[in-house]
Write an enzyme that holds these catalytic residues in place. Structure first.
Site, short mmCIF file in Angstrom:
data_model
loop_
_atom_site.label_atom_id
_atom_site.label_comp_id
_atom_site.label_asym_id
_atom_site.label_seq_id
_atom_site.Cartn_x
_atom_site.Cartn_y
_atom_site.Cartn_z
N VAL A 65 0.83 -1.21 0.00
CA VAL A 65 0.00 0.00 0.00
C VAL A 65 0.86 1.26 0.00
O VAL A 65 0.47 2.29 -0.54
CB VAL A 65 -0.95 -0.01 1.23
CG1 VAL A 65 -1.74 1.29 1.34
CG2 VAL A 65 -1.88 -1.21 1.17
N ASN A 80 -0.51 -3.79 19.35
CA ASN A 80 -1.82 -4.21 18.84
C ASN A 80 -2.00 -5.73 18.80
O ASN A 80 -3.13 -6.21 18.92
CB ASN A 80 -2.00 -3.62 17.43
CG ASN A 80 -3.14 -4.28 16.68
OD1 ASN A 80 -4.31 -4.00 16.95
ND2 ASN A 80 -2.82 -5.19 15.77
N TYR A 114 -8.92 -13.39 28.58
CA TYR A 114 -8.83 -12.25 27.67
C TYR A 114 -9.13 -10.94 28.42
O TYR A 114 -8.36 -9.97 28.34
CB TYR A 114 -9.82 -12.44 26.51
CG TYR A 114 -9.82 -11.34 25.48
CD1 TYR A 114 -8.76 -11.24 24.56
CD2 TYR A 114 -10.85 -10.41 25.40
CE1 TYR A 114 -8.76 -10.23 23.60
CE2 TYR A 114 -10.85 -9.41 24.44
CZ TYR A 114 -9.80 -9.32 23.54
OH TYR A 114 -9.79 -8.32 22.59
N THR A 157 -13.11 -7.88 12.11
CA THR A 157 -11.76 -8.33 11.76
C THR A 157 -11.73 -9.86 11.75
O THR A 157 -12.68 -10.50 12.22
CB THR A 157 -10.72 -7.87 12.80
OG1 THR A 157 -10.94 -8.61 14.01
CG2 THR A 157 -10.79 -6.39 13.08
P1 NAD Z 1 -6.56 -10.14 14.22
O1 NAD Z 1 -6.63 -11.56 14.62
O2 NAD Z 1 -6.78 -9.77 12.81
O3 NAD Z 1 -5.20 -9.48 14.69
C1 NAD Z 1 -4.40 -9.95 15.74
C2 NAD Z 1 -2.99 -9.90 15.26
O4 NAD Z 1 -2.11 -10.29 16.32
C3 NAD Z 1 -2.75 -10.89 14.10
O5 NAD Z 1 -2.12 -10.20 13.04
C4 NAD Z 1 -1.86 -11.93 14.71
O6 NAD Z 1 -0.97 -12.52 13.79
C5 NAD Z 1 -1.12 -11.12 15.77
N1 NAD Z 1 -0.55 -11.99 16.78
C6 NAD Z 1 -1.21 -12.85 17.59
N2 NAD Z 1 -0.33 -13.53 18.34
C7 NAD Z 1 0.89 -13.09 18.03
C8 NAD Z 1 2.22 -13.40 18.45
N3 NAD Z 1 2.46 -14.33 19.38
N4 NAD Z 1 3.25 -12.74 17.89
C9 NAD Z 1 3.04 -11.81 16.95
N5 NAD Z 1 1.82 -11.46 16.50
C10 NAD Z 1 0.77 -12.10 17.04
O7 NAD Z 1 -7.64 -9.41 15.13
P2 NAD Z 1 -7.88 -7.85 15.45
O8 NAD Z 1 -9.30 -7.78 15.81
O9 NAD Z 1 -7.35 -6.98 14.38
O10 NAD Z 1 -7.04 -7.67 16.80
C11 NAD Z 1 -6.11 -6.61 17.01
C12 NAD Z 1 -6.18 -6.18 18.46
O11 NAD Z 1 -7.45 -5.59 18.72
C13 NAD Z 1 -6.02 -7.33 19.46
O12 NAD Z 1 -5.20 -6.94 20.52
C14 NAD Z 1 -7.45 -7.53 19.95
O13 NAD Z 1 -7.50 -8.09 21.25
C15 NAD Z 1 -7.98 -6.12 19.91
N6 NAD Z 1 -9.44 -6.02 19.88
C16 NAD Z 1 -10.16 -6.59 18.88
C17 NAD Z 1 -11.56 -6.49 18.90
C18 NAD Z 1 -12.42 -7.09 17.83
O14 NAD Z 1 -13.64 -7.16 18.01
N7 NAD Z 1 -11.88 -7.53 16.71
C19 NAD Z 1 -12.19 -5.82 19.97
C20 NAD Z 1 -11.41 -5.25 20.96
C21 NAD Z 1 -10.04 -5.36 20.92
#
Ligand code: NAD
Length: 244
Positions: A44, A81, A145, A180
């Site tokens: 991008v 993140n 969590y 997501t």
């Molecule tokens: P996602 O699963 O797309 O993203 C999570 C990312 O974390 C992924 O890219 C994954 O590869 C990476 N990851 C996980 N374990 C890892 C590790 N051991 N080492 C390196 N990378 C690692 O989901 P998302 O929704 O984009 O989540 C991003 C953040 O947002 C997270 O912290 C999640 O808890 C938070 N969040 C998400 C929501 C939701 O509804 N989707 C709500 C509140 C908070």
């Protein structure tokens, strides 16, 4: 040019954050586990450089910070993140699931923050932690969590108090449901059809929709800029009044 390091940047909120910073003229270190997907994010913008690897131990985190400094010479913002959700109440949560959740959601942000601290202090920069509304009020069937995200909120506030006098700002974003891959995986694990899951999630939000990754990314970028220079130690919901 300012430099941001974003973890979990290969998908969902992290990818949107990496792209949003690049669009605002930042140099971006996009760290993630999936090389192919990271490359798509890097396509991008020329300002996005990728780093692939699993983050769990403090050594992994030290290496990521060192590589970011080697690439760009500075870090102005760290966005913690990367995160995982494992469903279960306390009775259903195994030792391994508890430790895995704590490792990714709380240990890794702590390790990265500690390793980045000298660079962030030099830059008078900021940290943005992606926590969750579950970290503000608890959650059904997600004890580990919610505990990990609650810990991340208080790590945010503690670091903000300790380092505000040195010009560092530390804030958390607490999204409600965001569309997501994490949500899709959660629906699958719960045996619920994704469209049904998304519809129900949207109905539960006063504004009538769940968040997009871009809703969260816009706040992350704002928190990293001088416009937010007096915003420190906060945990800001992005949830369409869900927690109001
Ligand atoms: P996602 O699963 O797309 O993203 C999570 C990312 O974390 C992924 O890219 C994954 O590869 C990476 N990851 C996980 N374990 C890892 C590790 N051991 N080492 C390196 N990378 C690692 O989901 P998302 O929704 O984009 O989540 C991003 C953040 O947002 C997270 O912290 C999640 O808890 C938070 N969040 C998400 C929501 C939701 O509804 N989707 C709500 C509140 C908070």
């Amino acid at each position: 040019m300012s430099v941001v390091l974003v973890t979990g940047a290969s998908s969902g909120i992290g990818a949107a954050i990496a792209i949003a910073f690049a669009e605002e003229g930042w140099d971006v270190m996009a760290a993630g586990r999936h090389e192919g997907r990271l490359e798509e994010v890097a396509d991008v913008s020329d300002s996005i450089v990728t780093w692939s690897g699993d983050l769990a131990e403090s050594e992994d985190c030290d290496e990521l910070i060192a590589d970011t400094i080697e690439e760009f010479g500075e870090i102005d913002c760290l966005v913690n993140n990367a995160g995982v959700i494992v469903r279960g109440d306390v009775a259903d949560t195994s030792d391994d699931d508890w430790r895995y959740t704590m490792t990714v959601n709380l240990d890794v942000p702590f390790f990265l923050s500690r390793a980045a601290l000298p660079h962030l202090l030099r830059a008078e920069g900021s940290i943005v932690n992606i926590a969750s509304d579950c970290g503000l009020r608890g959650a059904d069937n997600a004890a580990a969590y919610a505990a990990s995200k609650g810990g991340l909120v208080l790590l945010t506030k503690s670091m903000a108090k300790d380092h505000a006098g040195d010009g560092l700002r530390v804030n958390a974003i607490c999204p409600g449901d965001v569309d997501t891959p994490m949500l899709a995986a959660d629906a699958e694990e719960s045996g619920v059809d994704l469209d049904e899951y998304l519809e129900e999630a949207a109905e539960a939000v006063p504004s009538g929709r769940i968040a997009t990754p871009e809703d969260v990314a816009a706040l992350a970028v704002f928190l990293a800029t001088d416009a937010a220079s007096h915003i420190n130690g906060t945990a800001i919901p992005v949830d369409g009044a869900g927690s109001a």
